[in-house]
Design a protein around this motif. Structure first.
Motif, short mmCIF file in Angstrom:
data_model
loop_
_atom_site.label_atom_id
_atom_site.label_comp_id
_atom_site.label_asym_id
_atom_site.label_seq_id
_atom_site.Cartn_x
_atom_site.Cartn_y
_atom_site.Cartn_z
N ALA A 5 1.97 -4.38 -2.49
CA ALA A 5 1.29 -3.29 -1.82
C ALA A 5 1.91 -3.03 -0.45
O ALA A 5 2.15 -1.90 -0.04
CB ALA A 5 -0.19 -3.59 -1.69
N VAL A 6 2.20 -4.15 0.26
CA VAL A 6 2.82 -4.00 1.58
C VAL A 6 4.18 -3.34 1.43
O VAL A 6 4.55 -2.45 2.19
CB VAL A 6 2.95 -5.38 2.28
CG1 VAL A 6 3.75 -5.24 3.55
CG2 VAL A 6 1.57 -5.94 2.58
N LEU A 8 5.08 -1.31 -0.85
CA LEU A 8 4.84 0.11 -1.15
C LEU A 8 4.58 0.89 0.13
O LEU A 8 5.11 1.97 0.36
CB LEU A 8 3.64 0.21 -2.10
CG LEU A 8 3.39 1.56 -2.74
CD1 LEU A 8 4.57 1.94 -3.61
CD2 LEU A 8 2.12 1.52 -3.57
N MET A 9 3.78 0.28 1.00
CA MET A 9 3.48 0.91 2.28
C MET A 9 4.73 1.13 3.09
O MET A 9 4.94 2.18 3.68
CB MET A 9 2.56 -0.01 3.09
CG MET A 9 1.13 0.27 2.94
SD MET A 9 0.37 -0.49 4.33
CE MET A 9 -1.28 -0.40 3.83
N PHE B 18 -6.14 -5.49 4.65
CA PHE B 18 -5.48 -4.30 4.12
C PHE B 18 -5.91 -3.00 4.82
O PHE B 18 -5.05 -2.25 5.25
CB PHE B 18 -5.69 -4.20 2.62
CG PHE B 18 -4.53 -3.56 1.98
CD1 PHE B 18 -3.46 -4.31 1.54
CD2 PHE B 18 -4.46 -2.18 1.90
CE1 PHE B 18 -2.35 -3.70 1.01
CE2 PHE B 18 -3.36 -1.57 1.36
CZ PHE B 18 -2.30 -2.33 0.91
N LEU B 21 -4.18 -2.86 8.18
CA LEU B 21 -2.77 -2.50 8.04
C LEU B 21 -2.63 -1.00 7.79
O LEU B 21 -1.81 -0.32 8.40
CB LEU B 21 -2.17 -3.26 6.85
CG LEU B 21 -1.31 -4.48 7.18
CD1 LEU B 21 -0.95 -5.20 5.90
CD2 LEU B 21 -0.06 -4.07 7.93
N PHE B 25 -0.54 1.64 10.08
CA PHE B 25 0.56 2.42 9.51
C PHE B 25 0.29 3.92 9.62
O PHE B 25 1.20 4.70 9.91
CB PHE B 25 0.78 2.03 8.05
CG PHE B 25 1.67 0.83 7.89
CD1 PHE B 25 3.04 0.98 7.78
CD2 PHE B 25 1.12 -0.44 7.85
CE1 PHE B 25 3.85 -0.14 7.65
CE2 PHE B 25 1.93 -1.56 7.72
CZ PHE B 25 3.30 -1.42 7.61
N PHE B 344 -3.21 5.19 1.83
CA PHE B 344 -2.83 3.78 1.86
C PHE B 344 -3.86 2.90 1.16
O PHE B 344 -3.51 1.97 0.43
CB PHE B 344 -2.63 3.31 3.30
CG PHE B 344 -1.26 3.64 3.81
CD1 PHE B 344 -0.17 3.66 2.95
CD2 PHE B 344 -1.06 3.91 5.15
CE1 PHE B 344 1.10 3.96 3.41
CE2 PHE B 344 0.21 4.21 5.62
CZ PHE B 344 1.29 4.23 4.76
N ALA B 347 -3.40 3.32 -2.25
CA ALA B 347 -2.16 2.66 -2.66
C ALA B 347 -2.42 1.20 -2.97
O ALA B 347 -1.77 0.63 -3.84
CB ALA B 347 -1.12 2.80 -1.55
N GLU B 348 -3.40 0.62 -2.28
CA GLU B 348 -3.72 -0.78 -2.57
C GLU B 348 -4.21 -0.91 -4.00
O GLU B 348 -3.85 -1.84 -4.72
CB GLU B 348 -4.80 -1.28 -1.61
CG GLU B 348 -5.13 -2.73 -1.85
CD GLU B 348 -6.45 -3.12 -1.24
OE1 GLU B 348 -6.65 -4.32 -1.04
OE2 GLU B 348 -7.27 -2.24 -0.97
N GLY B 351 -1.42 -0.80 -6.08
CA GLY B 351 -0.74 -2.09 -5.96
C GLY B 351 -1.34 -3.14 -6.88
O GLY B 351 -0.63 -3.89 -7.54
#
Lengths: 361, 372
Positions: A5-6, A8-9, B18, B21, B25, B344, B347-348, B351
């Motif tokens: 995930a990181v 991807l970020m 998360f 972060l 970002f 984001f 996105a997790e 992920g």
């Protein structure tokens, strides 16, 4: 799992960087953004005004329609732009997202001690009353509302019924089917002034004509405007007037597709469809904004109501596309002169309309 | 005992890591957008934070912006815990405001010691009734709650406009001229402004509603994690069929979760009416708190305490936006930052599904290889 995930970020971040990087190269103008943002007043003050005094700052707060509505808020902003050009003031804007923002937005500008604060729209009235009391030395102006009775608030109001009457006369003479449409934004007193003024105009020249009235319950939804316009057109309407801000864009689009006449509002809207916008009812919000700004600059600011009507050309009609014949113009001008002379009063409410007798001119 | 504690802290850190972060970002990416609009991101962020936290009064305004977001975030989060996607928070909020203002008129003679409580209950009731409709339809007939709630948002908006125009208008009840807003809540029914207690809040309109919001967050947490009801709701959210096998009624819990979610949304409306506006305006669009509530719940990971924090973050962004606008930075930048945070967080989720997706993809490839 979280490593992925990181990662991807980070990829997204890189993409974002490239995006921002490219944009910067394309536009060399903001290459020195720091200079312009940190002291935006300094260069203007030295080059444009003779005295190096700080320029006046005027703040405008839009209603929820925001900038880019092609009508009310844009018109006010245009007026302030003209003030900026003519007097070298600095203009600032706060866009309200919801009705709950009105009060905090007013307070924000008042705390900045700007020279004048505009509230664009009558919905500001209650919040402006409260804030005007809290900041007695701050000058305010409100558009479309009167009766606040504060020493530091100028109230700009328009005789929308008079302007609507004139386009009503034009519509009444132009129609061939004897069916005319009216699309309102929301059914509250301000928009009813348009409705009854317009109906009175139609009635004066063409008592047999029927006016279909619909409200869109929106000032933004252009799809709805188009739908209503098409329904009205199917019911026989060949001239349709709107007082509904962004909803009107849908009306004009329908007029273009189906080939009937639309009448614009607030600004001259003929550029949207020169062949199908018959004329536009003018409400000079920009003039109102300009006049009050000028009074602040001159030091002649006065509280209380300033009415913009047919007499001082605050409302009227406009035909930049040249669709009106001389006969139509002559008829409208005849009524315009009569309104200016005070020969008859144009109704603004349902009760006044019911009591209205068409003047014999 | 010691180990259990450590693992709990570790879970908490894992959960917070998360979103934090993501926020950092998005601010970095937001900076590029600010540069793109020809402004200095440093100035913009200083304006943002000084505008929202710089003085006690501005902090107060931030709390005011945070208040409804806590409620709507909790409303969305509670529904989500039961596997429901309540997009109707917007409509439930609107109906909450209508019920509050109606109660304000009906009970206008009640004393100040009871009236605010009555108004808040009325608001919660309004939201609950509006949420009961999709709840019962979902529970009994399996109707998709997303579609129903979206539709009911518009129904609520137009009901509110009609009521304000034709029922609760001051022109009808008080004989004034026609107004585009309803009658006002009587003085004794209004929540107290914090500036009356602490003058340092200055011009800020923050009111005791913020405390109600925080208390509701704690109550929601208690219901979710410390009661049978909460256990059942969460259980249905995890796996409805397993829960039913274990003796938990799906229908009952779906309806109940929806009603509680709606009550929280309605309470948001009640607090905004009794604390800030004192009236309902005719509106041509949604107020937006419900949709923001979805984002708040998402960032707060549907946990009441997380929602408190994320509502505060969104409050900072929304209030600081004012100062940024005055500094000449377009308000859309804040919208962009908010959206990036959400991307984001989403996105997790991608992920966490990634291994499964990869397995599928590579699995296919292997099959192809075999086939050739």
């Amino acid at each position: 799992m979280s490593k992925k995930a990181v990662a991807l970020m980070l990829v997204l971040l890189l993409v974002g960087m490239m995006f921002a990087g490219c944009a910067q190269k394309e536009e060399p103008a903001p290459a020195a953004p720091e200079a312009t943002t940190e002291e935006p007043t300094a260069p203007e003050a030295t080059t444009e005004t003779p005295e190096p005094a700080e320029p006046m700052v005027m703040g405008m707060i839009t209603d929820t329609g925001g900038l880019g509505d092609q009508s009310f808020n844009d018109s006010a902003w245009l007026g302030l732009e003209k003030v900026e050009q003519d007097f070298g003031i600095e203009r600032q804007v706060l866009e309200s997202q919801s009705a709950d923002d009105y009060m905090p937005n007013l307070v924000s500008f008042a705390e900045e001690q700007v020279n004048l604060i505009y509230g664009v729209g009558f919905l500001f009235d209650e919040s402006m009353k409260t804030v005007a009391d809290k900041f007695p030395d701050q000058k305010f102006a409100i558009i479309d509302s009167s009766g606040l009775e504060k020493d530091n608030v100028a109230e700009i109001v328009f005789a929308e019924n008079e302007g609507s009457f004139l386009v009503g006369v034009i519509a009444g003479l132009k129609t061939e089917t004897n069916v005319i449409g009216f699309i309102g934004g929301m059914k509250f007193p301000l928009i009813e002034k348009f409705e009854y003024g317009f109906k009175a105009g139609v009635k004066s020249v063409n008592p047999d004509a029927e006016v279909i009235v619909n409200y869109a319950d929106s000032f933004e939804d252009s799809a709805k405007g188009k739908e209503i316009a098409l329904v009205q057109h199917q019911a026989g309407a060949d001239v349709i007037f709107h007082a509904a801000g962004g909803v009107g864009a849908g009306l004009i689009e329908a007029a273009k597709e189906e080939g009937f006449w639309a009448i614009g509002v607030d600004q001259d809207q003929s550029h949207l469809a020169p062949e199908n916008v018959l004329c536009s009812m003018m409400k000079r919000v920009d003039v109102g904004v300009y006049k009050v700004a000028q009074s602040v600059i001159d030091g002649t600011f006065e509280s209380g109501t300033i009415v913009f009507d047919a007499k001082n050309d605050g409302v009227g009609y406009s035909d930049l596309a040249g669709n009106l014949t001389d006969d139509l113009k002559a008829a409208a001008d005849k009524y315009l002169e009569a309104i200016k002379a005070g020969t008859f009063a144009v109704p603004a409410t349902e009760a006044e309309f019911d009591a209205f007798v068409a003047p014999a001119l | 005992m010691q180990m259990q504690r450590e693992s709990k802290i570790k879970i908490a850190i894992d959960n917070i890591k998360f979103p934090l972060l993501a926020i950092v970002f998005s601010f970095i990416i937001g900076a590029f957008f600010i540069i793109w609009t020809g402004n200095n991101p440093g100035v913009a962020y200083v304006e943002l934070f000084s505008g929202s936290l710089g003085t006690v009064s501005r902090f107060g305004e931030t709390m005011l912006k945070t208040t409804p977001l806590i409620f709507t975030g909790l409303a969305v989060g509670f529904g989500y815990r039961c596997g429901l996607f309540n997009i109707g928070v917007e409509g439930q909020y609107i109906l909450g405001t209508v019920f509050t203002i109606s109660a304000g008129w009906i009970f206008r003679d009640l004393p100040g010691s009871i009236l605010p409580v009555v108004l808040l209950i009325a608001g919660a009731l309004g939201g609950a009734i509006w949420a009961f409709i999709p709840g019962i339809l979902k529970a009994k007939r399996g109707v998709n709650e997303v579609i129903i709630t979206i539709m009911l948002n518009y129904t609520a908006l137009y009901i509110a406009n009609y009521v304000v125009r034709a029922v609760l208008n001051p022109s009808i009840l008080q004989g004034t001229e026609k107004k585009a807003y309803s009658v006002m809540i009587p003085e004794q029914g209004r929540l107290t402004m914090l500036t009356e207690i602490m003058p340092s809040f200055g011009y800020s309109s923050v009111n005791t509603g913020i405390f109600i919001a925080i208390i509701m967050a704690i109550i929601t947490w208690f219901i979710l994690f410390k009661t049978t009801l909460g256990y059942e709701v969460r259980s249905v959210g995890f796996n409805p069929y397993a829960s039913e096998y274990g003796g938990i009624s799906i229908a009952k819990n779906i309806t109940l979760a929806m009603v509680i979610s709606g009550a929280l949304a309605g309470l948001a409306g009640a607090v905004m009416i009794t604390g800030l506006t004192y009236k309902v305006d005719m509106a041509s669009g949604m107020p937006g708190y419900g949709f923001d509530g979805i984002a708040v719940a998402l960032v707060g990971k549907n946990h009441p305490i997380g929602i408190l924090a994320s509502a505060f973050l969104f409050g900072i962004l929304k209030n600081g936006e004012r100062k940024m606008q005055i500094a000449g930075i377009p308000k859309e930048v804040i919208g962009i930052i908010q959206s990036i945070i959400i991307i984001f967080i989403a996105a997790e989720a991608i992920g966490s599904y990634w291994p499964a997706i990869k397995r599928k993809l590579t699995g296919k490839k292997e099959e192809e290889v075999k086939a050739s």
